[in-house]
Design a protein around this motif. Structure first.
Motif, PDB file in Angstrom:
ATOM      1  N   VAL A  75       4.369   7.325   2.429  1.00 27.20           N
ATOM      2  CA  VAL A  75       4.980   6.163   3.061  1.00 27.20           C
ATOM      3  C   VAL A  75       4.437   4.908   2.396  1.00 27.20           C
ATOM      4  O   VAL A  75       3.217   4.743   2.267  1.00 27.20           O
ATOM      5  CB  VAL A  75       4.669   6.120   4.579  1.00 27.20           C
ATOM      6  CG1 VAL A  75       5.151   4.811   5.190  1.00 27.20           C
ATOM      7  CG2 VAL A  75       5.309   7.307   5.294  1.00 27.20           C
ATOM      8  N   SER A  76       5.333   4.036   1.938  1.00 31.69           N
ATOM      9  CA  SER A  76       4.922   2.736   1.417  1.00 31.69           C
ATOM     10  C   SER A  76       4.975   1.723   2.549  1.00 31.69           C
ATOM     11  O   SER A  76       5.806   1.828   3.456  1.00 31.69           O
ATOM     12  CB  SER A  76       5.824   2.299   0.265  1.00 31.69           C
ATOM     13  OG  SER A  76       7.170   2.188   0.702  1.00 31.69           O
ATOM     14  N   PHE A  77       4.089   0.736   2.508  1.00 35.95           N
ATOM     15  CA  PHE A  77       4.031  -0.272   3.573  1.00 35.95           C
ATOM     16  C   PHE A  77       3.283  -1.486   3.065  1.00 35.95           C
ATOM     17  O   PHE A  77       2.680  -1.456   1.986  1.00 35.95           O
ATOM     18  CB  PHE A  77       3.360   0.296   4.823  1.00 35.95           C
ATOM     19  CG  PHE A  77       1.915   0.691   4.632  1.00 35.95           C
ATOM     20  CD1 PHE A  77       0.888  -0.126   5.084  1.00 35.95           C
ATOM     21  CD2 PHE A  77       1.574   1.875   4.003  1.00 35.95           C
ATOM     22  CE1 PHE A  77      -0.441   0.225   4.917  1.00 35.95           C
ATOM     23  CE2 PHE A  77       0.248   2.246   3.821  1.00 35.95           C
ATOM     24  CZ  PHE A  77      -0.762   1.416   4.280  1.00 35.95           C
ATOM     25  N   GLU A  78       3.327  -2.548   3.841  1.00 34.08           N
ATOM     26  CA  GLU A  78       2.598  -3.767   3.495  1.00 34.08           C
ATOM     27  C   GLU A  78       1.725  -4.191   4.665  1.00 34.08           C
ATOM     28  O   GLU A  78       2.142  -4.128   5.825  1.00 34.08           O
ATOM     29  CB  GLU A  78       3.574  -4.889   3.129  1.00 34.08           C
ATOM     30  CG  GLU A  78       4.339  -4.623   1.836  1.00 34.08           C
ATOM     31  CD  GLU A  78       5.248  -5.782   1.450  1.00 34.08           C
ATOM     32  OE1 GLU A  78       5.331  -6.753   2.233  1.00 34.08           O
ATOM     33  OE2 GLU A  78       5.869  -5.718   0.370  1.00 34.08           O
TER      34      GLU A  78
ATOM     35  N   GLU B 230       8.495   2.308   4.471  1.00 33.15           N
ATOM     36  CA  GLU B 230       9.546   3.152   3.919  1.00 33.15           C
ATOM     37  C   GLU B 230       8.976   4.523   3.574  1.00 33.15           C
ATOM     38  O   GLU B 230       7.890   4.628   3.005  1.00 33.15           O
ATOM     39  CB  GLU B 230      10.164   2.525   2.669  1.00 33.15           C
ATOM     40  CG  GLU B 230      10.899   1.216   2.931  1.00 33.15           C
ATOM     41  CD  GLU B 230      11.574   0.672   1.689  1.00 33.15           C
ATOM     42  OE1 GLU B 230      11.548   1.370   0.646  1.00 33.15           O
ATOM     43  OE2 GLU B 230      12.114  -0.443   1.746  1.00 33.15           O
ATOM     44  N   THR B 231       9.732   5.569   3.894  1.00 39.49           N
ATOM     45  CA  THR B 231       9.297   6.926   3.585  1.00 39.49           C
ATOM     46  C   THR B 231       9.756   7.341   2.196  1.00 39.49           C
ATOM     47  O   THR B 231      10.828   6.950   1.731  1.00 39.49           O
ATOM     48  CB  THR B 231       9.851   7.931   4.605  1.00 39.49           C
ATOM     49  OG1 THR B 231      11.282   7.888   4.580  1.00 39.49           O
ATOM     50  CG2 THR B 231       9.372   7.620   6.004  1.00 39.49           C
ATOM     51  N   THR B 232       8.924   8.108   1.534  1.00 38.92           N
ATOM     52  CA  THR B 232       9.262   8.744   0.261  1.00 38.92           C
ATOM     53  C   THR B 232       8.772  10.187   0.359  1.00 38.92           C
ATOM     54  O   THR B 232       8.263  10.609   1.402  1.00 38.92           O
ATOM     55  CB  THR B 232       8.597   8.047  -0.929  1.00 38.92           C
ATOM     56  OG1 THR B 232       7.164   8.160  -0.804  1.00 38.92           O
ATOM     57  CG2 THR B 232       8.961   6.571  -0.971  1.00 38.92           C
ATOM     58  N   LYS B 233       8.914  10.933  -0.708  1.00 42.84           N
ATOM     59  CA  LYS B 233       8.445  12.308  -0.689  1.00 42.84           C
ATOM     60  C   LYS B 233       6.926  12.349  -0.573  1.00 42.84           C
ATOM     61  O   LYS B 233       6.209  11.791  -1.396  1.00 42.84           O
ATOM     62  CB  LYS B 233       8.885  13.036  -1.965  1.00 42.84           C
ATOM     63  CG  LYS B 233       8.515  14.514  -1.981  1.00 42.84           C
ATOM     64  CD  LYS B 233       9.002  15.184  -3.247  1.00 42.84           C
ATOM     65  CE  LYS B 233       8.626  16.664  -3.253  1.00 42.84           C
ATOM     66  NZ  LYS B 233       9.096  17.346  -4.487  1.00 42.84           N
TER      67      LYS B 233
ATOM     68  N   PHE C 152       0.851  -1.183   0.000  1.00 44.23           N
ATOM     69  CA  PHE C 152       0.000   0.000   0.000  1.00 44.23           C
ATOM     70  C   PHE C 152       0.891   1.238   0.000  1.00 44.23           C
ATOM     71  O   PHE C 152       2.089   1.162   0.268  1.00 44.23           O
ATOM     72  CB  PHE C 152      -0.907   0.024   1.234  1.00 44.23           C
ATOM     73  CG  PHE C 152      -2.018  -0.980   1.218  1.00 44.23           C
ATOM     74  CD1 PHE C 152      -3.282  -0.639   0.757  1.00 44.23           C
ATOM     75  CD2 PHE C 152      -1.807  -2.273   1.670  1.00 44.23           C
ATOM     76  CE1 PHE C 152      -4.309  -1.560   0.741  1.00 44.23           C
ATOM     77  CE2 PHE C 152      -2.823  -3.210   1.658  1.00 44.23           C
ATOM     78  CZ  PHE C 152      -4.085  -2.851   1.189  1.00 44.23           C
ATOM     79  N   PHE C 153       0.263   2.367  -0.273  1.00 49.73           N
ATOM     80  CA  PHE C 153       0.979   3.633  -0.210  1.00 49.73           C
ATOM     81  C   PHE C 153       0.072   4.672   0.436  1.00 49.73           C
ATOM     82  O   PHE C 153      -1.102   4.799   0.063  1.00 49.73           O
ATOM     83  CB  PHE C 153       1.390   4.114  -1.607  1.00 49.73           C
ATOM     84  CG  PHE C 153       2.222   5.368  -1.584  1.00 49.73           C
ATOM     85  CD1 PHE C 153       3.579   5.302  -1.317  1.00 49.73           C
ATOM     86  CD2 PHE C 153       1.647   6.602  -1.818  1.00 49.73           C
ATOM     87  CE1 PHE C 153       4.356   6.454  -1.283  1.00 49.73           C
ATOM     88  CE2 PHE C 153       2.409   7.763  -1.788  1.00 49.73           C
ATOM     89  CZ  PHE C 153       3.770   7.683  -1.519  1.00 49.73           C
ATOM     90  N   ALA C 154       0.602   5.380   1.418  1.00 51.12           N
ATOM     91  CA  ALA C 154      -0.162   6.423   2.102  1.00 51.12           C
ATOM     92  C   ALA C 154       0.436   7.781   1.775  1.00 51.12           C
ATOM     93  O   ALA C 154       1.653   7.970   1.894  1.00 51.12           O
ATOM     94  CB  ALA C 154      -0.153   6.195   3.605  1.00 51.12           C
ATOM     95  N   THR C 155      -0.390   8.716   1.366  1.00 50.46           N
ATOM     96  CA  THR C 155       0.075  10.072   1.141  1.00 50.46           C
ATOM     97  C   THR C 155      -0.064  10.879   2.421  1.00 50.46           C
ATOM     98  O   THR C 155      -0.901  10.579   3.284  1.00 50.46           O
ATOM     99  CB  THR C 155      -0.716  10.762   0.025  1.00 50.46           C
ATOM    100  OG1 THR C 155      -2.095  10.875   0.421  1.00 50.46           O
ATOM    101  CG2 THR C 155      -0.644   9.949  -1.268  1.00 50.46           C
ATOM    102  N   THR C 156       0.752  11.915   2.541  1.00 52.05           N
ATOM    103  CA  THR C 156       0.685  12.778   3.712  1.00 52.05           C
ATOM    104  C   THR C 156       1.180  14.167   3.329  1.00 52.05           C
ATOM    105  O   THR C 156       1.566  14.418   2.183  1.00 52.05           O
ATOM    106  CB  THR C 156       1.507  12.212   4.873  1.00 52.05           C
ATOM    107  OG1 THR C 156       1.251  12.977   6.056  1.00 52.05           O
ATOM    108  CG2 THR C 156       3.002  12.227   4.578  1.00 52.05           C
TER     109      THR C 156
END
Length: 387
Positions: A38-41, A32-35, A7-11
């Protein structure tokens, strides 16, 4: 339902570490954080929990299909091959959010239109009927992202943005984003054992986010609907189980929160949102000017969202921040103060050396969120934490 998926969560920009820490506390894996995300499972239950419990996420997206396209017709062909009937009814409604950064596509709206046409044509060929587009409350929100020739289609499990908590009355003013307010509470390191004072409380967003945190209830508690509730595989039983777990984990201990403002309409709105909490807290909301507050508020945590100075003369805003610093120094010893503002120059006139600095965004405004130790004497050796 128990299958683990990515999954991917925007913030909001600057909140990625808070969101990652939150998801790790939920037990999600490969966080894992990105710009701005955050991606996660996690599995289906975890996806439900992410939507219901996250204080810092804006949307929870399920990456669904990935491919390549170098022109609009190639995008159409790619989208038409996807099994849309697995996630949407022919009588359903959809909405497509699109973002394009590519030399192959001129406009994000046109890219979204090609995907919409592909979905409609696939349904028409298979069933003789086609879903329709709806901007308000669609059955399925689709996120289309194109970077050069790479195409990613994700399904939005949140539906409406998660910053819309559901506790604010219709038409209410909201100058401070709820997700940002939750982050400000978290970054302040305030705990319910300490008194919290929120002067210039405005519409009560900071007050409510603090009260919800103290109650150990997620900020989404008052939100009745999420996007996944319209998915074809919606599992009501799992959603109800997650909600019951949240309720059973609540904290009914009283917490002391003081709030004040000189705007009576804002105070009425603050009273309205705080009244939604189902048990009594020691929350005092007063028609009170911060600078006229009685002396000796020792040991209190103060969070300030003062005017940024857009409609004030420079010398006036600087004097206001100077007076704010004097008030904090004289009457709030042995506590902490946190101030958010887009006016970095005015912030220099507070007169304290910050022990923590964060860059946050209130809408499009880049803001500084500084923490100050309200001590007597000098602490020149106090380290500064900057993010």
């Amino acid at each position: 339902m128990s299958e683990v998926k990515p999954f991917f969560a925007t913030t909001l920009s600057g909140l990625e570490p808070l969101l990652a820490e939150e998801f790790e506390s939920f037990g999600f894996t490969n966080v894992e954080t990105t710009k701005r995300g955050v991606s996660f499972e996690t599995d289906y239950r975890g996806m439900v929990k992410a939507n219901m419990c996250s204080r810092f996420a804006i949307r929870i997206l399920l990456p669904w299909a990935e491919g390549r396209a170098k022109d609009p017709e190639g995008l159409y062909r790619f989208a038409k091959k996807l099994p849309w009937e697995q996630v949407l009814s022919s009588r359903g409604t959809l909405f497509i959010n699109s973002s394009v950064s590519s030399d192959f596509f001129d406009h994000s709206h046109y890219a979204a239109l090609k995907v919409k046409d592909a979905i409609a044509d696939r349904f028409r060929e298979k069933t003789g009927k086609r879903p329709s587009v709806a901007k308000e409350n669609p059955d399925l929100v689709i996120h289309l992202r194109i970077h050069e020739s790479m195409v990613l289609i994700s399904l939005d499990s949140s539906g409406d943005s998660l910053h819309r908590r559901g506790y604010r009355p219709p038409g209410a003013k909201a100058p401070l984003n709820e997700t940002l307010a939750a982050a400000m509470i978290a970054l302040s390191k305030w705990t319910p054992e300490k008194t919290l004072y929120i002067p210039m409380c405005g519409s009560g967003t900071l007050v409510m986010e603090a009260a919800m945190k103290a109650a150990n209830l997620p900020s989404q508690w008052f939100r009745p609907h999420f996007g996944f509730m319209k998915w074809k595989d919606y599992d009501r039983k799992v959603a109800e189980e997650v909600r019951l777990e949240i309720w059973q984990g609540r904290n009914t201990d009283k917490v002391k929160i003081l709030a004040s403002d000189v705007d009576r309409d804002a105070l009425r709105q603050t009273q309205s949102v705080v009244s939604k909490i189902a048990w009594e807290h020691d929350i005092t909301i007063e028609d009170q000017n911060f600078f006229d507050l009685p002396e000796d508020q020792s040991g209190v945590t103060v969070i300030l969202n003062p005017p940024y100075g857009e409609r004030m003369r420079p010398e006036n805003i600087e004097q206001m921040y100077r007076d704010m610093g004097l008030k904090l120094k004289n009457d709030f010893a042995n506590g902490d103060a946190w101030i958010i503002t887009s006016n970095a120059e005015a912030l220099n006139h507070v007169g304290f050396r910050p022990h923590a600095k964060h860059t946050l965004y209130n809408g499009k405004l880049e803001c500084k969120y500084y923490g100050f130790g309200l001590y007597q004497g000098s602490r020149k050796d106090k380290p500064v934490t900057e993010e």
